[in-house]
Design a protein around this motif. Structure first.
Motif, short mmCIF file in Angstrom:
data_model
loop_
_atom_site.label_atom_id
_atom_site.label_comp_id
_atom_site.label_asym_id
_atom_site.label_seq_id
_atom_site.Cartn_x
_atom_site.Cartn_y
_atom_site.Cartn_z
N ARG A 101 4.29 -2.18 6.83
CA ARG A 101 4.29 -2.22 5.34
C ARG A 101 5.09 -3.28 4.60
NH1 ARG A 101 0.47 -0.59 4.19
NH2 ARG A 101 -0.61 0.94 5.72
N SER B 278 -5.29 7.24 -5.64
CA SER B 278 -4.21 6.81 -4.90
C SER B 278 -4.01 6.99 -3.43
CB SER B 278 -2.95 6.77 -5.71
OG SER B 278 -1.81 6.04 -5.23
N HIS C 294 -2.42 -7.31 4.97
CA HIS C 294 -2.49 -6.37 3.70
C HIS C 294 -3.47 -6.94 3.03
CE1 HIS C 294 2.35 -5.67 3.76
NE2 HIS C 294 1.65 -4.74 4.73
N GLY D 230 0.87 -1.11 0.01
CA GLY D 230 0.03 0.01 -0.18
C GLY D 230 0.83 1.25 -0.07
N ASP E 73 -6.78 -5.87 4.26
CA ASP E 73 -6.69 -4.34 4.25
C ASP E 73 -7.02 -3.88 3.00
OD1 ASP E 73 -6.39 -1.67 5.02
OD2 ASP E 73 -4.34 -1.32 4.16
N LYS E 74 -6.74 -4.57 1.70
CA LYS E 74 -7.16 -4.43 0.48
C LYS E 74 -8.76 -4.27 0.40
CE LYS E 74 -3.30 -6.51 -1.95
NZ LYS E 74 -2.99 -7.78 -2.73
N ARG F 88 -9.08 -0.17 1.70
CA ARG F 88 -8.71 0.32 0.49
C ARG F 88 -9.87 0.31 -0.55
NH1 ARG F 88 -2.83 -2.45 -0.27
NH2 ARG F 88 -2.28 -2.58 2.00
N SER G 224 -7.02 6.12 -1.31
CA SER G 224 -7.28 4.61 -1.11
C SER G 224 -5.93 4.04 -0.66
CB SER G 224 -7.67 4.11 -2.37
OG SER G 224 -7.08 3.98 -3.26
N ASN G 225 -4.94 4.59 -0.54
CA ASN G 225 -3.48 4.06 -0.25
C ASN G 225 -3.18 2.89 -1.07
OD1 ASN G 225 -4.87 4.41 3.04
ND2 ASN G 225 -2.89 5.41 2.38
N THR G 226 -3.61 3.22 -2.25
CA THR G 226 -3.06 2.10 -3.37
C THR G 226 -2.62 2.69 -4.64
OG1 THR G 226 -5.65 0.89 -2.29
CG2 THR G 226 -4.61 0.27 -4.73
#
Lengths: 715, 514
Positions: free
Chosen positions: A220, A173, A230, A117, A233-234, A238, A176-178
């Motif tokens: 991370r 981005s 992760h 992310g 989290d996605k 996100r 949504s930390n993506t």
């Protein structure tokens, strides 16, 4: 030095708020990056985004002023990995490469990036090369967004929309930390138009400043158990954040009447094609005002079900316009409908062709077919019952020859393939793999050398099954671009480590030539910001490959053939590698032609070589062309009634590379070629000598002519 | 130019004033520059314009499409939605920078009688597939011209490449001129010239080529005039020889007209190759054929014999090559073609690669035959002579060497090569005439098979072997009604590819029934 200079265009990148930029899509994207405070950019060249890399290279001064770091990455994986800077730091980063090749190469880094992310906006600009004119395998980048869970933008193909997508992409981005992939199709990269510019913005935090205050957070890092977190989290955070952002900022667009029994859902990139089809059916006007409702997906991943259902409200028929296969979007939308128990009819690949580009004709035919099913009353009478009397146009498909791309006039790779063809006449057909790059044209007529390409830098690796050797050695071909991209590790260490008995030919033309002549590690040019002049042979010796032959003038076909023969027959164990070097003629001419012209003007001595053919001596068998294919070596029909076949003829575009004379010698063809060197501004002594020789030669010629009959066409 | 008014154009009501223009060019022709000019003209004249292309690797000599759309800019500044690619049946102006590209644009459906103005250059940039054929693989431009006349609403064709070169420029400039001259776009000549001037590179040449293209599009009838018939070669030389020549020439004139038409250049060829006596031998051979010919069939047999006997007698040996390379007319031709000016000096390099066979061929027939049969001697000759030689024929040493070899014509009749050529010629003629009694058409076809023998060294050997295989296969079909037809097919197959794959196929077919 890249094939095209963008020094003039770079000035447009300085335009301020309220001014108008007019130019190509790819330049507009560059400008938009600067307007959105990007902190670092990188990428790997390749159609259709080569120009983006070239513009950035030419704009280094401006980038430095703004505190933006630019890297010409070694390959797409390196480019994608660079986005790691946005994982911990609130810095916007963008990288670019061609899809789907680049996405494949970069997938490891992209997957890890998506898992970690991002904190700062991370944008991957992919030039999608699908359909007519494409030089790569045909597949979709879309799948990568789906499997690694990053978002995919596919904006409408005009400059205001594309530049807005850059801004939206960064914001999406960050929200949504993506990481976000911005896909531009090959025609949108080169489309021209205008948009209103904004001031360039320095990054809030520059990469230099970030380096002074390093940060890390093991949450991370892609290691269990964080990687499991992760994955959750996605989906939990996100994704919903992305959907919210898409809805709140109306990234997708709707056009046309709100109430209608039917509608079309399309990728943003398909918008102009759909509008054109509707225009031709009389259902839209010049400005895109349409009578059919359109739901334009400027974000093609993720799809937002609530927005989709709202569009479907009150409709009986929906058509999905999605280019390429598999039909990911259509499948997802079908699932949405099924889960809701909807009875709406969803059309897509049942009408459109599953594979291939959605050309104007495909678009017209398919949308007309959809309307015939869904709302025939909307169609003009002519479409419903075409009865136009069209004249029969003769079929020319048997007459018109195909014209695939090939080696340029004077290309230094041509003699390498002439030599390979000659060697194969001695050895019989060899097992040959090739790579990606200009040299792949060698697999086309007249050479037909090379039978496979497995990817960039993978030519020799593609022969690994044959590394153990046999009656005849396997041969592989790779370019210098491929060598530095991935070839050194994937192909040559593979050969060295496995004690391959194979032969590899490295075609070194001093540039990454096929992508536009960018400098690479072994380029021989001085480059103020890049380390060049690192010989390939040194790298090979460094990994323990000792049988290396360097050919420094590929035009010497005989020598080239002898070296190949030696590599195929030597008793030396281990890999046999030939580095065949001569400068890309396109780049050489671009550099040297103006210099030569200036020298002639200034009265300095210049030799201008060109080849010619004595047409009386040429018998019209064209064996020379079967070892050349040079654009300047063509045919001409003679006025002589005794001659049946056209003879070889060399036009003014000849650059005197020498291939014609060399193959005539090496293949023992015929004595009709000559090279004429016109000496401009000869020395006085040279001039006197020429006059003196000319007199004697003229006297001898006159003497013989006086004793015989000759038949000449009066001039 | 043809104006095709059979179909009334159907303007799109909702698409007021939109113009769709496609350009099909070969890589390197400046299609991108032309596109840029057109866009600039449109924008400068109050039009909204959009251009796209798929350049990519197609820059490397491939066929490339450029596409421009334009429409009058509305007062409210709304932007039209333009397409990014041309669609079949939806192109108003098609510009093609080469004749076969015009054909390609027709195949792709970009040229339709209801709307398309087709502007094409008639010159050819041959594709590799056309050039590599051992015979004549050049595609037929006439077919494309005929199709264009049907497919296009308006058709403008001229050699815009020649016009550009003549004016020191490139085809993009002359094609822009043609586009302007066609009046297909609603802009005046000045607008185009302004765009060229704003471009800033090679302006003067571009403007000249533009003007030439403009005029050619407006008055293309001059382009359509048939080219002047080729000038016939004239005899030159000392008076005594000329007198004898005229005697031989009058013998040719007495031949039946269809025969004389080819016998005169044939006679010139063999006399130029050797001497007047050799010319008499030629005419004697021709007379022998004529004696067996049939006037009712238009003397086809002798006519073909006139052509191919001359070619067979003027074979390509070292002496001929050296002779042709040292003639004054050649020096003059090269200087002209290379654009040599007074202050320049010309250096000439010839590429020779003699083999033992050529050297043995120069020896007296008997000795040469013994040498050729002796592997030791042949390997010795190979060692001494067989290597690539670059001769600087502007230097005296190399020129004199070639000059002396070219002067060996007196020696030629005694050489092994001559004996071999004569033997081959006699066998071939005898074979053809052997078929004469039973099948006249087959005899003519056998004469024509001599076309297969050409080239030097390996190429020559391959030609001879193809000739032999065709002759053998003809023997299989001789006696059939369609023998001549098969002979023609075999010959054409032999000329289609280097390895003789097509010929193998044809022979297989014959074996299946013969």
């Amino acid at each position: 030095m890249a094939e095209r200079s963008f020094k003039a265009e770079v000035e447009d990148l300085r335009l301020g708020a309220g001014e108008t930029f007019t130019g190509e899509g790819i330049l507009a994207i560059t400008k938009a990056l600067l307007e959105n405070g990007v902190g670092y950019v990188g990428g790997y060249q390749g159609a259709p985004i080569s120009h983006l890399m070239d513009v950035l290279a030419d704009a280094e001064e401006l980038l430095a002023e703004l505190g933006v770091r630019y890297e010409a990455n070694a390959n797409e994986a390196a480019a994608a990995a660079m986005l790691a800077a946005s994982v911990h730091y609130p810095i916007r980063g963008a990288v670019t490469f061609k899809g789907s090749v680049g996405v494949n190469v970069a997938s490891d880094a992209l997957a890890n990036l998506a898992s970690s992310g991002v904190n700062g906006g991370a944008l991957i600009i992919v030039g999608e090369d699908y359909g007519e004119g494409s030089s790569i395998m045909q597949e979709r980048s879309h799948a990568f967004a789906m499997k690694s869970q990053f978002w995919l933008l596919d904006p409408r193909p005009n400059l205001p929309c594309i530049t807005k997508a850059v801004k939206d992409g960064f914001e999406l981005s960050e929200a949504s930390n993506t990481p976000v992939m911005l896909m531009v199709r090959i025609r949108s990269c080169h489309v021209t138009g205008s948009f209103t510019t904004r001031d360039n913005k320095r990054p809030a935090l520059s990469v230099r400043e970030a380096l002074s205050n390093p940060q890390s957070d093991f949450a991370r890092v892609v290691l269990p158990p964080m990687s499991f977190a992760h994955e959750q989290d996605k989906v939990r955070n996100r994704w919903p954040a992305a959907e919210r952002f898409i809805l709140d900022h109306k990234l997708n667009e709707m056009f046309g009447p709100e109430k209608a029994p039917l509608g079309i859902i399309l990728q943003g990139g398909m918008y102009n094609g759909v509008i054109r089809a509707l225009q031709r059916l009389g259902l839209a006007d010049l400005f895109g005002n349409t009578q059919v409702p359109l739901y334009v997906l400027n974000v093609t991943y993720p799809l937002v079900s609530s927005e989709f259902h709202a569009f479907c409200q009150g409709k009986d028929h929906i058509l999905v316009v999605e280019e390429g296969q598999p039909e990911f979007i259509e499948q997802q939308l079908s699932t949405f409908l099924y889960r809701q128990g909807s009875s709406l009819r969803l059309h897509g690949k049942d009408i459109f062709p599953m594979a291939g580009e959605y050309t104007g004709q495909v678009m017209l035919d398919s949308i007309a077919a959809f309307l015939k099913q869904a709302a025939p009353e909307m169609l003009p009478a002519l479409v419903r019952a075409p009865n136009e009397d069209k004249p029969r146009i003769p079929d020319l498909t048997k007459t018109v020859p195909i014209r695939p791309p090939g080696f340029c006039t004077g290309c230094p790779e041509r003699p390498i393939f002439a030599a390979m063809k000659l060697v194969q006449k001695e050895t019989g057909k060899l097992q040959i793999t090739a790579d990606i790059g200009c040299h792949l044209f060698g697999s086309l007529p007249p050479f037909e050398v090379g039978g496979a390409t497995m990817g960039y830098g993978l030519g020799p690796a593609a022969n690994a099954a044959f590394d153990g050797g046999g009656e005849r050695r396997p041969v592989s071909i790779i370019g210098d671009g491929g060598f530095w991209h991935n070839g050194l590790s994937s192909s040559f260490t593979n050969m060295a480590f496995n004690k391959s008995d194979g032969v590899a030919v490295i075609v070194d033309n001093y540039y990454s030539a096929a992508t536009g002549g960018q400098d690479i590690m072994s380029s021989r040019a001085d480059n103020p910001t890049k380390a060049t002049k690192h010989p390939i042979s040194k790298a090979l010796r460094g990994i323990g490959i000792d049988w290396v032959r360097e050919v420094d003038r590929t035009y010497d076909v005989g020598h080239m053939r002898d070296v190949l023969r030696e590599a195929l027959t030597t008793d030396t164990p281990g890999p046999k590698v030939i580095v065949a070097s001569s400068e890309c003629m396109l780049n050489k001419q671009r550099r040297e032609k103006p210099l030569a012209q200036q020298a002639i003007r200034e009265g300095r001595r210049v030799e201008a070589p060109r080849f010619g053919v004595d047409e009386d001596i040429c018998t019209g068998d064209h064996a020379c062309i079967r070892l050349s294919g040079c654009p300047s070596l063509s045919l001409k029909r003679l006025d002589d009634p005794l001659r049946d076949d056209p003879v070889a003829s060399i036009d003014q575009s000849c650059v005197g590379c020498g291939n014609c004379g060399e193959v005539a010698d090496a293949a023992v063809l015929c004595p009709s070629f000559y090279r004429a060197d016109v000496v401009h501004n000869p020395t006085p002594w040279e001039k006197r000598l020429a006059t003196w020789r000319g007199r004697i030669i003229g006297w001898l010629q006159a003497r013989r002519a006086a004793k015989r009959l000759s038949f000449e066409v009066p001039a | 130019m043809t104006l095709h008014e059979g179909f009334t154009p159907r303007p799109d009501a909702a698409l007021g004033g939109i113009i769709k223009l496609a350009i099909l060019a070969v890589g390197g022709q400046g299609g991108g520059v032309l596109t840029g000019w057109i866009e600039a003209v449109a924008r400068a004249n109050g039009y909204a314009a959009q251009a796209t292309s798929v350049a990519g690797v197609s820059q490397r000599t491939g066929a490339t499409v450029y596409y421009v759309e334009m429409a009058p800019m509305p007062a409210d500044g709304a932007m039209p939605v333009f397409s990014l690619q041309p669609a079949a049946g939806d192109v108003d102006i098609m510009v093609t920078a080469e004749m076969m590209e015009a054909g390609r644009s027709i195949i792709r459906g970009f040229v339709t009688p209801d709307r398309t103005t087709l502007i094409t250059s008639t010159h050819r940039a041959l594709a590799v597939s056309e050039k590599m054929v051992p015979g004549d693989g050049i595609a037929d431009s006439d077919e494309v011209m005929a199709a264009a006349a049907i497919a296009a609403r308006r058709f403008i064709a001229a050699d815009f490449d020649r016009l550009a070169i003549a004016n020191g420029s490139v085809i993009s400039a002359s094609l822009l001129g043609a586009l302007a001259g066609s009046g297909a776009l609603p802009f005046g000549r000045d607008a185009y010239e302004a765009a060229i001037r704003a471009g800033g590179k090679g302006i003067e040449g571009s403007l000249r080529a533009f003007a030439a293209g403009f005029e050619a599009a407006q008055a293309p009838q001059q382009q359509d005039e048939p080219a002047a018939p080729p000038k016939a070669p004239v005899a030159k030389g000392p008076a005594a020889l000329l007198a004898q020549w005229h005697r031989l020439q009058s013998r040719v004139a007495a031949l039946p007209a269809p025969v004389a038409e080819l016998a005169l250049p044939g006679l010139q060829k063999v006399v130029g190759f050797q001497n007047l006596a050799y010319g008499e031998t030629y005419l004697a051979r021709l007379d022998a054929v004529l004696a067996q010919d049939d006037p009712a069939l238009g003397h086809a047999l002798t006519r073909e014999a006139a052509k191919y006997i001359a070619n067979a007698m003027a074979y390509d040996d070292v002496i001929r090559v050296a002779d042709l390379k040292t003639r004054g007319s050649r020096s003059a031709r090269i200087a002209r073609e290379m654009g040599l000016r007074d202050q320049n000096v010309l250096q000439l390099t010839e590429f020779f690669h003699p083999r033992a066979e050529e050297i043995a061929g120069l020896l007296p027939a008997r000795l040469g035959a013994r040498v050729q049969a002796d592997p030791k001697w042949m390997s010795r000759l190979t060692r001494w002579f067989d290597k690539g030689r670059r001769l600087r024929s502007d230097s005296l040493t190399a020129f004199v060497t070639l000059y002396l070899i070219g002067g060996l014509r007196f020696w030629r009749p005694r050489t092994l090569r001559h004996a071999q050529e004569v033997a081959h010629l006699d066998r071939w003629l005898a074979l053809a005439l052997g078929y004469r009694a039973t099948d006249y058409a087959l005899a003519v076809e056998v004469i024509r098979c001599r076309r297969l023998v050409k080239g030097y060294s390996d190429t020559h050997a391959r030609g001879l072997s193809k000739f032999d295989r065709v002759i053998d296969a003809i023997a299989l079909v001789a006696g059939r009604d369609d023998a001549a037809d098969w002979a023609r097919r075999l010959r054409e197959a032999a000329l289609r590819d280097e390895e003789g794959k097509a010929l193998d196929g044809a022979i297989q077919t014959i074996r299946s029934f013969a």
